[in-house]
Design a protein around this motif. Sequence first.
Motif, PDB file in Angstrom:
ATOM      1  N   LEU A 139       0.818  -1.205   0.000  1.00  0.00           N
ATOM      2  CA  LEU A 139       0.000   0.000   0.000  1.00  0.00           C
ATOM      3  C   LEU A 139       0.860   1.267   0.000  1.00  0.00           C
ATOM      4  CD1 LEU A 139      -2.905   1.117   0.429  1.00  0.00           C
ATOM      5  CD2 LEU A 139      -2.485   0.981   2.884  1.00  0.00           C
ATOM      6  N   ALA A 144       4.248   6.790  -4.403  1.00  0.00           N
ATOM      7  CA  ALA A 144       5.453   6.938  -5.218  1.00  0.00           C
ATOM      8  C   ALA A 144       5.228   6.429  -6.636  1.00  0.00           C
ATOM      9  CB  ALA A 144       6.602   6.178  -4.569  1.00  0.00           C
ATOM     10  N   CYS A 160      15.030   5.263  -6.062  1.00  0.00           N
ATOM     11  CA  CYS A 160      14.538   4.883  -4.735  1.00  0.00           C
ATOM     12  C   CYS A 160      15.033   3.488  -4.339  1.00  0.00           C
ATOM     13  CB  CYS A 160      13.022   4.903  -4.702  1.00  0.00           C
ATOM     14  SG  CYS A 160      12.358   6.527  -5.079  1.00  0.00           S
ATOM     15  N   ASP A 168      24.599  -2.497  -0.604  1.00  0.00           N
ATOM     16  CA  ASP A 168      25.176  -1.210  -0.227  1.00  0.00           C
ATOM     17  C   ASP A 168      26.581  -1.112  -0.846  1.00  0.00           C
ATOM     18  OD1 ASP A 168      26.078   1.077   0.939  1.00  0.00           O
ATOM     19  OD2 ASP A 168      25.854   0.397   3.005  1.00  0.00           O
TER      20      ASP A 168
ATOM     21  N   HIS B  71      -1.532   4.662   8.676  1.00  0.00           N
ATOM     22  CA  HIS B  71      -2.630   4.063   7.911  1.00  0.00           C
ATOM     23  C   HIS B  71      -2.130   3.492   6.589  1.00  0.00           C
ATOM     24  CE1 HIS B  71      -6.316   5.146  10.121  1.00  0.00           C
ATOM     25  NE2 HIS B  71      -5.546   6.070  10.640  1.00  0.00           N
ATOM     26  N   ALA B  72      -1.144   4.173   5.998  1.00  0.00           N
ATOM     27  CA  ALA B  72      -0.639   3.733   4.692  1.00  0.00           C
ATOM     28  C   ALA B  72       0.440   2.656   4.834  1.00  0.00           C
ATOM     29  CB  ALA B  72      -0.091   4.925   3.932  1.00  0.00           C
ATOM     30  N   GLY B  73       0.731   2.278   6.072  1.00  0.00           N
ATOM     31  CA  GLY B  73       1.725   1.227   6.282  1.00  0.00           C
ATOM     32  C   GLY B  73       3.156   1.720   6.282  1.00  0.00           C
ATOM     33  N   VAL B  74       3.330   3.035   6.443  1.00  0.00           N
ATOM     34  CA  VAL B  74       4.684   3.585   6.511  1.00  0.00           C
ATOM     35  C   VAL B  74       5.062   3.710   7.988  1.00  0.00           C
ATOM     36  CG1 VAL B  74       6.143   5.563   5.943  1.00  0.00           C
ATOM     37  CG2 VAL B  74       4.315   4.873   4.390  1.00  0.00           C
ATOM     38  N   ASP B  78      10.655   2.653   7.282  1.00  0.00           N
ATOM     39  CA  ASP B  78      10.670   3.158   5.909  1.00  0.00           C
ATOM     40  C   ASP B  78      11.445   4.462   5.756  1.00  0.00           C
ATOM     41  OD1 ASP B  78       8.842   1.204   4.509  1.00  0.00           O
ATOM     42  OD2 ASP B  78       7.623   1.800   6.217  1.00  0.00           O
ATOM     43  N   PRO B  83      21.326   2.570   4.372  1.00  0.00           N
ATOM     44  CA  PRO B  83      22.469   1.671   4.199  1.00  0.00           C
ATOM     45  C   PRO B  83      23.601   2.038   5.175  1.00  0.00           C
ATOM     46  CG  PRO B  83      21.947   2.835   2.149  1.00  0.00           C
ATOM     47  CD  PRO B  83      21.103   3.417   3.200  1.00  0.00           C
ATOM     48  N   LYS B  84      24.445   1.081   5.428  1.00  0.00           N
ATOM     49  CA  LYS B  84      25.562   1.284   6.363  1.00  0.00           C
ATOM     50  C   LYS B  84      26.415   2.475   5.935  1.00  0.00           C
ATOM     51  CE  LYS B  84      29.477  -1.281   8.269  1.00  0.00           C
ATOM     52  NZ  LYS B  84      30.344  -2.437   8.062  1.00  0.00           N
ATOM     53  N   LYS B 109      15.540  14.001   0.605  1.00  0.00           N
ATOM     54  CA  LYS B 109      15.783  12.943  -0.382  1.00  0.00           C
ATOM     55  C   LYS B 109      14.977  11.704  -0.019  1.00  0.00           C
ATOM     56  CE  LYS B 109      20.251  13.612  -2.524  1.00  0.00           C
ATOM     57  NZ  LYS B 109      21.585  13.033  -2.709  1.00  0.00           N
ATOM     58  N   GLY B 112      11.318  12.380  -0.647  1.00  0.00           N
ATOM     59  CA  GLY B 112      11.121  12.431  -2.090  1.00  0.00           C
ATOM     60  C   GLY B 112      10.957  11.067  -2.733  1.00  0.00           C
ATOM     61  N   LYS B 113      11.293  10.014  -2.005  1.00  0.00           N
ATOM     62  CA  LYS B 113      11.098   8.681  -2.584  1.00  0.00           C
ATOM     63  C   LYS B 113       9.613   8.418  -2.809  1.00  0.00           C
ATOM     64  CE  LYS B 113      15.137   6.284  -0.810  1.00  0.00           C
ATOM     65  NZ  LYS B 113      15.591   5.229   0.092  1.00  0.00           N
ATOM     66  N   CYS B 114       8.780   8.865  -1.892  1.00  0.00           N
ATOM     67  CA  CYS B 114       7.332   8.656  -2.063  1.00  0.00           C
ATOM     68  C   CYS B 114       6.619   9.923  -2.518  1.00  0.00           C
ATOM     69  CB  CYS B 114       6.707   8.171  -0.763  1.00  0.00           C
ATOM     70  SG  CYS B 114       7.270   6.537  -0.290  1.00  0.00           S
ATOM     71  N   HIS B 115       7.201  11.075  -2.243  1.00  0.00           N
ATOM     72  CA  HIS B 115       6.571  12.349  -2.613  1.00  0.00           C
ATOM     73  C   HIS B 115       7.477  13.117  -3.575  1.00  0.00           C
ATOM     74  CE1 HIS B 115       3.711  11.683   0.686  1.00  0.00           C
ATOM     75  NE2 HIS B 115       4.745  11.290   1.394  1.00  0.00           N
TER      76      HIS B 115
END
Lengths: 184, 455
Positions: A139, A144, A160, A168, B71-74, B78, B83-84, B109, B112-115
């Motif tokens: 969901l 995105a 993304c 990595d 609600h959106a599961g974020v 997320d 990353p390390k 950044k 921006g992955k979702c928006h």
Amino acid sequence: MKTLWGFIIGFVVCGICFFLIASEVYYSNTPRSCMSCHEMRVFYNTWKLSAHGLAEKGAVRAKCVDCHLPHTSLSGYLLAKARAGLHDYLAHFSGKMNTPEKWLDYVKQREMRETVKPIAFDSGCRQCHKVLIGNGIPLKAIKAHKAYLLGETKKTCVSCHRSVGHGDIVSTFTELTRKQNKGG
Amino acid sequence: MRERLFKVLALLVAPFLWVSLAFADYYPNLVKTPSLVIKRGFSKQALECIQCHAKETPGIVLQWKQSKMSHAGVSCYDCHVVPKSYPSAIQCPGIKGTNVYISPLVSPKTCGKCHPKEVEQFSKSGHARLASRPVVDVPKLKKLQFYFEGGEFAGVPKGDAKTTAPRETGCIKCHGGKIVLGPDKRPISGWPGGIGTRYPDGGVGSCVACHYRHTFSIEQARKPETCGRCHLGPDHPDIEIYYESKHGQLYLAHGKEWRWNSAPDAWEPGDYEAPTCAVCHMSGIGDLSTTHNISERLYWDLMHKKGTLVRGVNTPKDQPERGYGPRGRKLMKRVCLNCHSRLQTDAFFKNLDNAVKLYDYYYTKVNAMLQDLKKRGLLKKDPWSDGFQELYYYFWHHAGRRARQGSAMDGPDYAHWHGFFQLFQIYKDMEAIYKWRITHGKIEEPSTVMPTAPE
């Protein structure tokens, strides 16, 4: 008569060339071929452990060329393949990228910059990932993926999903550089 | 005997005391429901973060569970898992020894992955790079922060932590600064920062400057008070101007009954009776679509010294984020036309243009006096102990902005009493000092200016 022989010989030579090229294209589509340059070993190893490699989840495997060449048309594919092949061949013999340090600089730069020339193509991803909204897609991805499908953003898949190909990679090259400096 | 009894008692009590103190330290946030059990919708790792933080930082989790994100599961995972190799990647006690790394800092950044559209628009606006420019890029203003406000001029040693106080508690909270990481990759300065924050991953801006974490409520972002956190005070009293305006009066009277959570682009007149800051500068209204580029609907630059700065026309070419002048005016008029007639709309902007041009008339003359004194060597090197230069600063930075912004957003008291009324007085004072210096060929002593700003 002469013309006929010339035609037959020409046909045979062309045929042989065609099969040679085709077999080369076929061979060079395998990860083993890419790995024949030692620079690519890191990428082979990290790919093997990634979601698209051999180790993870047992899903469909994506080879180097599935992601790193455009899949929009056959001519575009072959042209990009020839260009990339020539580029990598020259880079290999000029020693342009022969240390992990050089690679580290390169991958770090790619991470920092917002818009970089793609080296993994969406047309490749979309060969398999056809559905971006719907069954099986979480969901939380809707927002995105909707922006992507509507063309509201110039972002590509890997903008993304950065670690899907090689994990990595910055971390890997940092570690290799550290090891090399320690050893040297 | 008594002494021994005390010693024994003390020894008995000590371990309990130690344990309770240790726990007090371990559970710093004590609320009534410190545990939260969720069994659906999230991955195992995500649930571990949620459940641990429901105990460790319950306030954050309580905000999050009421948000649209949950609600959106974020979840925590997320936005915070990185990353390390990420510049600010660390491990909290809950994930020590695993391959999971988190960053307490979340840059645009990541948002921006979702928006992506919102972040791209925002990055092109004056709210991004230009917002932190005065704090990060302009040497003169760095001197103001450390040397003057930080007390170096009064003897605080250079580099002393005290000198950073004005910057860290003031400037960066609205403008944003550059985040500096310590050797343990945790931020040592610049975080949490304002709207133009420059993140170590190269991201510029701060979404949470307006969309407060961890509820990320659209209602809250649309309320004028959110903008008013930074757009207030003597130099740009925008929230005060808004409250004084007819729009703001209606908001104060009936705002509680308005519908604040309609979907973006569908939040239209009817949901509200009068616009808030967000409606005019950002929202999708009528045939305009929502934009996160707050410079897009502007014509004049009402922030800088010179009066007649049309955005994108005679603003610096290396600052495209200042906007697109004529196009901006067109767009803003289209906002107005949703409720007002063309006659009223055109009349309003005609008045604004006259106000801007009047300010510019004064400013041009004031600046000519300044340049003349400079040429003749009749300015002190330190502007903050020179009456003329102090007045010059208050002329454009305070009164000049109040006059123009009051005119632009229907704030008559700011356009007049705090604006033009003061401008003409400051002008006369500056003219008097100018004439005195020219006649006498020297700088007057002591300063003729009162120690605080003319309000």
